[in-house]
Enzyme design. Structure first.
Site, PDB file in Angstrom:
ATOM      1  N   TYR A   1     -56.588 -16.493  -5.127  1.00 41.11           N
ATOM      2  CA  TYR A   1     -55.288 -15.811  -5.094  1.00 41.11           C
ATOM      3  C   TYR A   1     -54.768 -15.608  -6.495  1.00 41.11           C
ATOM      4  CZ  TYR A   1     -52.373 -19.936  -6.162  1.00 41.11           C
ATOM      5  OH  TYR A   1     -51.758 -20.997  -6.784  1.00 41.11           O
TER       6      TYR A   1
ATOM      7  N   ARG B   1     -58.998 -13.017 -14.265  1.00 43.17           N
ATOM      8  CA  ARG B   1     -59.117 -14.361 -13.677  1.00 43.17           C
ATOM      9  C   ARG B   1     -59.508 -14.285 -12.218  1.00 43.17           C
ATOM     10  NH1 ARG B   1     -54.047 -18.310 -14.137  1.00 43.17           N
ATOM     11  NH2 ARG B   1     -53.233 -16.806 -12.631  1.00 43.17           N
TER      12      ARG B   1
ATOM     13  N   LYS C   1     -58.683 -20.269  -9.449  1.00 45.14           N
ATOM     14  CA  LYS C   1     -57.390 -20.207  -8.765  1.00 45.14           C
ATOM     15  C   LYS C   1     -57.628 -19.963  -7.280  1.00 45.14           C
ATOM     16  CE  LYS C   1     -52.741 -18.265  -9.353  1.00 45.14           C
ATOM     17  NZ  LYS C   1     -52.077 -19.489  -9.824  1.00 45.14           N
TER      18      LYS C   1
ATOM     19  N   GLU D   1     -51.683 -30.865 -15.993  1.00 40.99           N
ATOM     20  CA  GLU D   1     -50.738 -29.751 -15.976  1.00 40.99           C
ATOM     21  C   GLU D   1     -49.606 -30.099 -15.022  1.00 40.99           C
ATOM     22  OE1 GLU D   1     -52.985 -26.298 -14.832  1.00 40.99           O
ATOM     23  OE2 GLU D   1     -54.014 -27.354 -13.227  1.00 40.99           O
TER      24      GLU D   1
END
Length: 283
Positions: free
Chosen positions: A22, A41, A136, A168
């Site tokens: 996504y 990406r 992702k 993160e």
């Protein structure tokens, strides 16, 4: 079609196995922000999880543009998900070649608001995510639980910790600013997502004269920092004013974060004097 009329098979691999990629792309002034980075990406993630890419870069951009036009919105997010498709059975391996499902929708919402102006609070949590965070995918259970745990402690997000270092934030890249003005964020590896907004901030180094070091930092360094912030497509640059109840710096968004916000907003076409006048104030 209206969102309520969209239907996806319950046997879709995105639903059954989180076998899906996504992207979330910001739209400001009717224009897509950092679209090239999001497409690159997405293609990398699709390749990494064996989903054929159904569109080229121009096709993906056209799909996003069509959503913007049809929904007549100028500010918000476009969510895109590409799954490995639906088949006749719940089969872990699936067919030799997947036929992807593509789902996208436009979400009109303000991108520059109170969290960016006033800052957010965070807590430290153990990082329990899978080991390929550089892709992702929709394997987001750990992130969802992290947000719930943060909310239960009166915070908006979490700084995830693994082997003694911050990886993160719950769904954003994490940054700190030392008392000497050095900006630190974790170096790229499978341990973190290569954030598109992160890359946008990195590109501001020349304009802002920023010193940015890419390395892991500890929770103790974060607590002793002069400033902290996160970057993501949804929140863009969000100051972090408290972690685990402790003030970061003076407990308010700091001058380095404000300059980064201003430069990033300007780069995406915002008139900061009206959209974010607080970025122009002296600390």
């Amino acid at each position: 079609m209206p969102l309520g009329e969209a239907h996806i098979s319950p046997l879709d691999r995105g639903f059954l196995f989180a076998h899906a990629a996504y992207e979330v792309t910001a739209v400001y002034g009717g224009r897509l922000v950092d679209m090239d980075g999001h497409i690159a990406r997405l293609i990398q993630t699709l390749d990494g999880i064996a989903i054929p890419n159904p569109y080229g870069p121009a096709g993906w951009e056209a799909l996003h543009t069509q959503l913007i036009v049809r929904n007549q919105f100028t500010e918000g997010l476009v969510y895109l998900e590409v799954t490995a498709g639906a088949y006749d059975a719940r089969d872990f391996a699936g067919p030799e070649t997947f036929v992807p499902t593509v789902f996208a929708y436009a979400d009109a919402k303000p991108l520059i608001g109170a969290p960016a102006r006033d800052g957010i609070k965070a807590v430290f949590l153990n990082d329990t995510r899978w080991k390929r965070r550089d892709m992702k995918t929709t394997q987001l259970l750990s992130q969802g639980l992290a947000y719930r745990a943060a909310r239960a402690q009166g915070a908006e997000t979490a700084f995830m910790v693994e082997d003694g270092f911050v990886t993160e934030a719950a769904s954003a890249n994490a940054w700190i600013v030392t008392k000497s003005g050095e900006i630190i964020t974790r170096d790229l590896s499978p341990a973190i997502l290569p954030g598109i907004t992160r890359a946008g901030v990195m590109a501001l180094r020349g304009k802002g004269g920023f010193t940015i070091t890419e390395r892991a930092f500890t929770p103790e360094e974060a607590l002793m920092a002069a400033e902290a912030f996160t970057t993501s497509a949804g929140a863009m640059v969000a100051p972090v004013t408290h972690i685990d109840g402790q003030s970061i710096g003076n407990g308010k968004p700091g001058p380095v974060t404000r300059r980064i916000q201003r430069f990033y907003y300007e780069a995406m076409g915002a008139d900061v004097s009206s959209a974010a006048p607080w970025t122009l104030e002296r600390a």
